[in-house]
Design an enzyme around this catalytic site. Structure first.
Site, PDB file in Angstrom:
ATOM      1  N   HIS A  32     103.275  48.851  55.468  1.00 46.93           N
ATOM      2  CA  HIS A  32     104.240  49.908  55.173  1.00 46.93           C
ATOM      3  C   HIS A  32     103.534  50.971  54.330  1.00 46.93           C
ATOM      4  O   HIS A  32     102.326  50.860  54.067  1.00 46.93           O
ATOM      5  CB  HIS A  32     105.472  49.337  54.456  1.00 46.93           C
ATOM      6  CG  HIS A  32     105.137  48.452  53.287  1.00 46.93           C
ATOM      7  ND1 HIS A  32     104.547  48.939  52.131  1.00 46.93           N
ATOM      8  CD2 HIS A  32     105.279  47.114  53.095  1.00 46.93           C
ATOM      9  CE1 HIS A  32     104.372  47.945  51.276  1.00 46.93           C
ATOM     10  NE2 HIS A  32     104.791  46.823  51.835  1.00 46.93           N
ATOM     11  N   HIS A  35     101.181  49.912  51.447  1.00 45.94           N
ATOM     12  CA  HIS A  35      99.815  49.531  51.835  1.00 45.94           C
ATOM     13  C   HIS A  35      98.986  50.778  52.161  1.00 45.94           C
ATOM     14  O   HIS A  35      97.816  50.880  51.754  1.00 45.94           O
ATOM     15  CB  HIS A  35      99.846  48.648  53.087  1.00 45.94           C
ATOM     16  CG  HIS A  35     100.550  47.336  52.933  1.00 45.94           C
ATOM     17  ND1 HIS A  35     101.724  47.048  53.576  1.00 45.94           N
ATOM     18  CD2 HIS A  35     100.227  46.230  52.223  1.00 45.94           C
ATOM     19  CE1 HIS A  35     102.103  45.810  53.277  1.00 45.94           C
ATOM     20  NE2 HIS A  35     101.225  45.301  52.447  1.00 45.94           N
TER      21      HIS A  35
HETATM   22  P1  AMP Z   1     100.856  42.196  50.636  1.00 41.82           P
HETATM   23  O1  AMP Z   1     100.562  42.543  52.061  1.00 41.82           O
HETATM   24  O2  AMP Z   1     102.299  42.132  50.317  1.00 41.82           O
HETATM   25  O3  AMP Z   1     100.057  41.007  50.161  1.00 41.82           O
HETATM   26  O4  AMP Z   1     100.321  43.426  49.770  1.00 41.82           O
HETATM   27  C1  AMP Z   1      98.996  43.870  49.868  1.00 41.82           C
HETATM   28  C2  AMP Z   1      98.725  44.836  48.741  1.00 41.82           C
HETATM   29  O5  AMP Z   1      99.625  45.934  48.831  1.00 41.82           O
HETATM   30  C3  AMP Z   1      98.937  44.199  47.353  1.00 41.82           C
HETATM   31  O6  AMP Z   1      97.931  44.666  46.478  1.00 41.82           O
HETATM   32  C4  AMP Z   1     100.296  44.710  46.975  1.00 41.82           C
HETATM   33  O7  AMP Z   1     100.489  44.786  45.576  1.00 41.82           O
HETATM   34  C5  AMP Z   1     100.281  46.094  47.587  1.00 41.82           C
HETATM   35  N1  AMP Z   1     101.647  46.569  47.786  1.00 41.82           N
HETATM   36  C6  AMP Z   1     102.672  45.896  48.357  1.00 41.82           C
HETATM   37  N2  AMP Z   1     103.806  46.634  48.311  1.00 41.82           N
HETATM   38  C7  AMP Z   1     103.482  47.797  47.671  1.00 41.82           C
HETATM   39  C8  AMP Z   1     104.216  48.960  47.296  1.00 41.82           C
HETATM   40  N3  AMP Z   1     105.529  49.084  47.566  1.00 41.82           N
HETATM   41  N4  AMP Z   1     103.561  49.942  46.656  1.00 41.82           N
HETATM   42  C9  AMP Z   1     102.230  49.833  46.369  1.00 41.82           C
HETATM   43  N5  AMP Z   1     101.491  48.756  46.694  1.00 41.82           N
HETATM   44  C10 AMP Z   1     102.102  47.746  47.336  1.00 41.82           C
END
Ligand code: AMP
Length: 279
Positions: A32, A35
């Protein structure tokens, strides 16, 4: 954009020109705008950008959502191509954890509170897989979201303790227009749950406003946030925390850098969010 499935392929691309700087964005896919904001920041700060997409089984407990975690590789690759990513690493479970795998990296103290208290095996999985990704890609810089506040603190500690040769950069939380922090798990919410989900950020913002208006009692701030979240009938609080922004110790008196954070269930879906307040 090169899509690599093996460690060997990543190494080949990474070391074609050893002098180039690389930014790495580890993800679990179903991408999204949050990311993509990390990818954009990585692109601005480095000559090359790598993104990993790996739903890491070891950071999920047996009763968690590993099997239902949303996946959309084709769409993810299109988004990454558009964002100017150079290399995507999409390993199979067996590439990351071959038969006989038996090593773990653990950070002991700041993994015990908050997310670690609710999900005791989670950070062991995160620190181990992130160490592997760092070793595989050998990035100059790695990008993580403030959305997972404790994760950034744990990983910074790990980088420091193990002398890992990279810079860890924390990027701001991207939100929908109504304040809901973007998350792959938002896809699980029913329309009614999604309508009530803004209460996390509303509660955190109210807590922050109270502190900025001079509230000194951490418990009063917790109560204020709890009251707001409990006002939404579908929301079930896992935790509401007012903690020291570095040690993650719960505070009595508001002082220094304060991390307001919460985890809330809507049905089986567990949402987390946080804000930092510096006095
Ligand atoms: P995930 O795929 O949920 O493991 O997230 C991958 C990376 O994206 C991690 O470093 C998360 O902290 C970051 N991330 C997830 N959601 C957001 C968001 N809404 N805003 C900024 N970074 C995010």
């Amino acid at each position: 954009m090169i899509v690599a499935h093996t460690v060997a392929e990543v190494r080949n691309v990474r070391w074609e020109d050893p002098l180039l700087s690389w930014g790495l964005v580890p993800t679990m896919g179903f991408l999204h705008e949050g990311h993509i904001s990390l990818v954009n920041q990585a692109r601005e700060g480095n000559e090359r950008v790598a993104v990993s997409i790996f739903v890491n089984p070891t950071q999920f407990a047996v009763d968690e959502d590993l099997s239902t975690y949303p996946r959309s590789l084709k769409r993810d690759l299109a988004l990454l191509e558009e964002a100017g990513c150079d290399l995507v690493f999409v390993p199979a479970d067996g590439e990351m954890y071959p038969d006989g795998f038996q090593t773990a990296v653990s950070v002991t103290d700041i993994t015990q509170q908050l997310e670690g208290a609710s999900r005791p095996t989670h950070f062991g999985g995160v620190t181990t897989v992130v160490t592997k990704l760092f070793n595989i890609v050998q990035p100059t810089r790695a990008y993580f979201g403030q959305k997972d506040a404790q994760q950034t603190i744990v990983l910074k500690q790990m980088v420091r303790d193990l002398n890992l040769n990279l810079e860890l950069i924390v990027c701001p939380t991207k939100r929908d227009a109504d304040g809901v922090a973007m998350s792959s798990r938002n896809a699980y919410l029913t329309a009614e749950q999604r309508q009530q989900a803004p209460v996390l950020y509303k509660a955190l913002s109210a807590g922050k406003a109270a502190i900025q208006a001079g509230e000194q009692s951490a418990e009063a701030v917790r109560q204020r946030m709890r009251g707001l979240i409990e006002g939404q009938p579908l929301a079930k609080i896992d935790y509401v925390s007012v903690a020291n922004g570095r040690s993650l110790e719960e505070l009595e008196l508001i002082e220094g850098e304060v991390l307001l954070s919460t985890a809330v269930f809507f049905g089986n879906t567990r949402l987390i969010d946080n804000v930092l307040v510096s006095l």
